[in-house]
Design a protein around this motif. Structure first.
Motif, PDB file in Angstrom:
ATOM      1  N   PHE A   1       4.453  -0.428   0.068  1.00  0.00           N
ATOM      2  CA  PHE A   1       5.189  -1.687   0.148  1.00  0.00           C
ATOM      3  C   PHE A   1       4.602  -2.666  -0.866  1.00  0.00           C
ATOM      4  O   PHE A   1       3.414  -2.611  -1.193  1.00  0.00           O
TER       5      PHE A   1
ATOM      6  N   GLN B   1       4.277  -6.784  -1.013  1.00  0.00           N
ATOM      7  CA  GLN B   1       4.513  -8.077  -0.377  1.00  0.00           C
ATOM      8  C   GLN B   1       4.473  -9.136  -1.474  1.00  0.00           C
ATOM      9  O   GLN B   1       3.427  -9.380  -2.080  1.00  0.00           O
TER      10      GLN B   1
ATOM     11  N   PHE C   1       0.680  -2.615  -0.215  1.00  0.00           N
ATOM     12  CA  PHE C   1       0.184  -1.935   0.986  1.00  0.00           C
ATOM     13  C   PHE C   1       0.654  -0.492   0.997  1.00  0.00           C
ATOM     14  O   PHE C   1       1.792  -0.196   0.627  1.00  0.00           O
TER      15      PHE C   1
ATOM     16  N   PHE D   1      -1.534   0.476   8.549  1.00  0.00           N
ATOM     17  CA  PHE D   1      -1.572  -0.105   7.209  1.00  0.00           C
ATOM     18  C   PHE D   1      -2.993  -0.138   6.665  1.00  0.00           C
ATOM     19  O   PHE D   1      -3.966  -0.336   7.413  1.00  0.00           O
TER      20      PHE D   1
END
Lengths: 116, 109
Positions: free
Chosen positions: B35, B37, B86, B99
């Motif tokens: 991911f 962010q 992540f 995570f």
């Protein structure tokens, strides 16, 4: 069209209050999740529901109660809010395949909760 | 539960540079995602990659499941690549993503 939506985006409230965060997904997924991101950006799962049934319930204070009225919605209710509850709460959804293998989880925009 | 370790924790690049981010898992996972962010806090899916290699534009990812690690490659970095990256994995077949602590990337113009 937003795939996973959350309301409200921001929530500022006093200690001791009760508040709810709503989540809706229009992806047709059967599993939804709540994650908490703390001030150090660490993300941790709280709950997950599969077809309205609670699947994951991490070590979360029982002041937090998820509710899933249908498989497209998973709301989070928090009682007696404390300072330490301040965080960003993310909702997510995915399709869980036969055998329990999950697919891509899609995250909502997050709800920034500040408890004063 | 599984432990997820990301490296480096912080990375500063000049625009145009390439980089490799790494994610190590303490146990085998059957669901692995990367991911991004962004500075506005939005979590954006980059890859679902439990094994093998995938590419999407300037980004690519490789997971070597037998050795319990995954790599994210960013080529010709741009300032819009800044943010926190992540990786997350699920070893329990429940969708419970664990995570890593993230890699904070800053790309300077």
């Amino acid at each position: 069209d937003t795939a996973v939506s959350q309301t409200p985006k921001y929530l500022v409230t006093q200690m001791g209050n009760d508040k709810s965060i709503k989540c809706e997904q229009n992806l047709g997924h059967d599993t939804m999740y709540w994650y908490k991101q703390d001030s150090k950006k660490f993300l941790k799962i709280m709950f997950s529901y599969n077809n309205k049934e609670l699947i994951i319930n991490e070590t979360v204070p029982n002041r937090f109660s998820p509710k899933s009225p249908d498989k497209a919605h998973l709301n989070l209710h928090i009682n007696s809010l404390e300072l330490g509850d301040s965080a960003v709460y993310f909702c997510a959804s995915s399709q869980v395949l036969a055998g329990g293998h999950g697919e891509t989880q899609y995250f909502g925009p997050g709800t920034r909760l500040l408890v004063l | 539960g599984i432990q997820v370790e990301q490296s480096p924790p912080d990375l500063i690049l000049q625009e145009g540079a390439n980089s490799t981010l790494r994610c190590n898992f303490s146990d085998s996972v059957n669901n692995l995602q990367w991911f991004h962010q962004n500075p506005w806090g939005q979590l954006i899916n980059l890859f679902y990659i439990p094994s093998g290699t995938k590419q999407n534009g300037r980004l690519s990812a490789t997971t070597v499941a037998t050795e319990r690690y995954s790599l994210l490659y960013i080529s010709s970095s741009q300032t819009t690549d800044s943010g926190v990256y992540f990786c997350a994995g699920d070893s329990s077949n429940t969708g419970k993503l664990i995570f890593g602590q993230g890699t904070t990337l800053q790309v300077k113009p």
